[in-house]
Design a protein around this motif. Structure first.
Motif, short mmCIF file in Angstrom:
data_model
loop_
_atom_site.label_atom_id
_atom_site.label_comp_id
_atom_site.label_asym_id
_atom_site.label_seq_id
_atom_site.Cartn_x
_atom_site.Cartn_y
_atom_site.Cartn_z
N LEU A 134 0.81 -1.22 0.00
CA LEU A 134 0.00 0.00 0.00
C LEU A 134 0.85 1.27 0.00
CD1 LEU A 134 -2.88 -1.22 2.31
CD2 LEU A 134 -2.87 -1.03 -0.18
N LEU A 135 2.02 1.24 0.64
CA LEU A 135 2.92 2.40 0.55
C LEU A 135 3.43 2.55 -0.88
CD1 LEU A 135 4.97 2.11 3.85
CD2 LEU A 135 3.57 4.06 3.15
N SER A 136 3.74 1.44 -1.52
CA SER A 136 4.24 1.48 -2.89
C SER A 136 3.18 1.96 -3.87
CB SER A 136 4.71 0.09 -3.34
OG SER A 136 5.81 -0.34 -2.59
N VAL A 137 1.98 1.45 -3.71
CA VAL A 137 0.93 1.73 -4.69
C VAL A 137 0.12 2.96 -4.35
CG1 VAL A 137 -1.11 0.78 -5.82
CG2 VAL A 137 0.84 -0.69 -5.36
N LEU A 138 -0.43 3.01 -3.15
CA LEU A 138 -1.28 4.15 -2.80
C LEU A 138 -0.46 5.39 -2.47
CD1 LEU A 138 -4.02 2.44 -0.59
CD2 LEU A 138 -4.02 2.86 -3.05
N GLY A 139 0.72 5.18 -1.86
CA GLY A 139 1.58 6.30 -1.53
C GLY A 139 2.52 6.68 -2.65
N ASP A 140 2.64 5.79 -3.65
CA ASP A 140 3.52 6.00 -4.79
C ASP A 140 4.96 6.24 -4.34
OD1 ASP A 140 4.04 6.00 -7.52
OD2 ASP A 140 3.76 8.17 -7.69
N LEU A 141 5.40 5.48 -3.33
CA LEU A 141 6.76 5.60 -2.81
C LEU A 141 7.66 4.60 -3.52
CD1 LEU A 141 5.25 7.13 -0.51
CD2 LEU A 141 6.84 6.07 1.06
N SER A 142 8.91 4.98 -3.71
CA SER A 142 9.91 4.09 -4.28
C SER A 142 10.30 3.05 -3.23
CB SER A 142 11.15 4.89 -4.68
OG SER A 142 11.82 5.37 -3.52
N HIS A 143 11.05 2.03 -3.65
CA HIS A 143 11.51 1.02 -2.70
C HIS A 143 12.32 1.68 -1.58
CE1 HIS A 143 10.05 -1.82 -5.54
NE2 HIS A 143 10.76 -2.85 -5.12
N ALA A 144 13.19 2.61 -1.96
CA ALA A 144 14.02 3.29 -0.96
C ALA A 144 13.16 4.11 0.01
CB ALA A 144 15.04 4.20 -1.65
N ASP A 174 -4.65 -14.89 -11.12
CA ASP A 174 -3.62 -14.43 -12.07
C ASP A 174 -3.90 -13.07 -12.70
OD1 ASP A 174 -1.79 -16.51 -11.69
OD2 ASP A 174 -2.89 -17.81 -13.08
N VAL A 175 -4.67 -12.24 -12.00
CA VAL A 175 -4.88 -10.86 -12.42
C VAL A 175 -3.77 -10.02 -11.79
CG1 VAL A 175 -6.43 -8.86 -12.19
CG2 VAL A 175 -7.36 -11.13 -12.62
N ASN A 176 -3.25 -9.05 -12.52
CA ASN A 176 -2.20 -8.19 -11.97
C ASN A 176 -2.80 -7.33 -10.86
OD1 ASN A 176 -0.27 -6.27 -11.36
ND2 ASN A 176 0.29 -5.91 -13.49
N PRO A 177 -2.39 -7.54 -9.61
CA PRO A 177 -3.00 -6.81 -8.50
C PRO A 177 -2.72 -5.31 -8.54
CG PRO A 177 -1.10 -8.08 -7.74
CD PRO A 177 -1.35 -8.46 -9.17
N LEU A 178 -1.61 -4.90 -9.12
CA LEU A 178 -1.31 -3.48 -9.15
C LEU A 178 -2.23 -2.73 -10.11
CD1 LEU A 178 2.55 -3.46 -8.85
CD2 LEU A 178 0.82 -3.30 -7.08
N GLU A 179 -2.65 -3.38 -11.17
CA GLU A 179 -3.63 -2.75 -12.07
C GLU A 179 -4.96 -2.59 -11.37
OE1 GLU A 179 -3.84 -4.94 -15.71
OE2 GLU A 179 -1.77 -4.48 -16.24
N GLU A 180 -5.33 -3.57 -10.54
CA GLU A 180 -6.58 -3.48 -9.78
C GLU A 180 -6.54 -2.33 -8.78
OE1 GLU A 180 -9.57 -5.31 -9.62
OE2 GLU A 180 -8.96 -5.96 -11.59
N ILE A 181 -5.41 -2.17 -8.08
CA ILE A 181 -5.32 -1.12 -7.07
C ILE A 181 -5.35 0.25 -7.72
CG2 ILE A 181 -3.84 -0.07 -5.31
CD1 ILE A 181 -2.91 -2.88 -4.56
N HIS A 182 -4.62 0.42 -8.80
CA HIS A 182 -4.61 1.72 -9.47
C HIS A 182 -5.92 2.00 -10.18
CE1 HIS A 182 -0.06 1.82 -9.28
NE2 HIS A 182 -0.45 2.97 -8.79
N GLY A 183 -6.67 0.94 -10.50
CA GLY A 183 -7.92 0.98 -11.24
C GLY A 183 -8.56 2.25 -11.28
#
Length: 183
Positions: A134-144, A174-183
């Protein structure tokens, strides 16, 4: 009446904190809304900045943005039970048939930006993996930035994200979960 010295703020600290607040409040608030709800976000975002103000910023830990996301994630963890109940409720809402106009409204409101199936899959993740996703996807944070926010090594972020993606993909058929979250 004078302000006691321990409650008075040095002028430069107030200016710096005001700049931090103005630059990041909307983003942190949006992240909390997406993790929890509008009902909780106002209070929790205020708590983030109160904790940030009280704790003071330590530049040696990295950027301000990941630091604030780390505080937000920590406070969200306090609301973990509510969050998990919400994900499970979203999942159940999507699964049940709509029998009345109230059910239809509830389904649309509850689904908000996440499908019920994805909400159930997210609820099935362990907290640490869910926080990284959720930090990566909703917060749009990099790995660092995720690493800095959670106080963990970047390699741990990568492994948690990889594990979570596999679990989400399996749960979603087998649906890409990141596409679902950004939906």
């Amino acid at each position: 009446m004078a302000v006691p010295p321990d409650l008075a703020d040095p002028p430069d600290l107030r200016v710096d904190f005001e700049q931090i607040f103005n630059a990041h409040f909307t983003e942190i608030h949006r992240y909390i809304v997406r993790r929890l709800s509008d009902d909780v976000a106002d209070d929790l975002a205020a708590e983030v900045f109160l904790a940030a103000y009280r704790g003071g910023y330590d530049a040696s830990r990295g950027g301000v943005r990941p630091w604030l996301y780390g505080i937000a994630t920590h406070l969200i963890a306090r609301h973990r039970r509510t969050e998990i109940r919400r994900w499970k409720a979203l999942s159940r809402t999507a699964e049940r048939a709509e029998h009345s106009p109230e059910d239809a409204v509830l389904s649309r409101v509850a689904a908000d930006q996440l499908t019920g199936k994805l909400a159930g899959a997210l609820a099935g993740l362990n907290r640490r993996d869910r926080d990284v996703v959720l930090l990566s996807v909703l917060g749009d944070l990099s790995h660092a930035e995720v690493a800095a926010a959670l106080g963990i090594p970047a390699g741990t972020v990568a492994s948690r994200l990889n594990r979570a993606r596999k679990q989400l993909r399996k749960a979603l058929g087998d649906v890409n979960p990141l596409e679902e979250i950004h939906g």
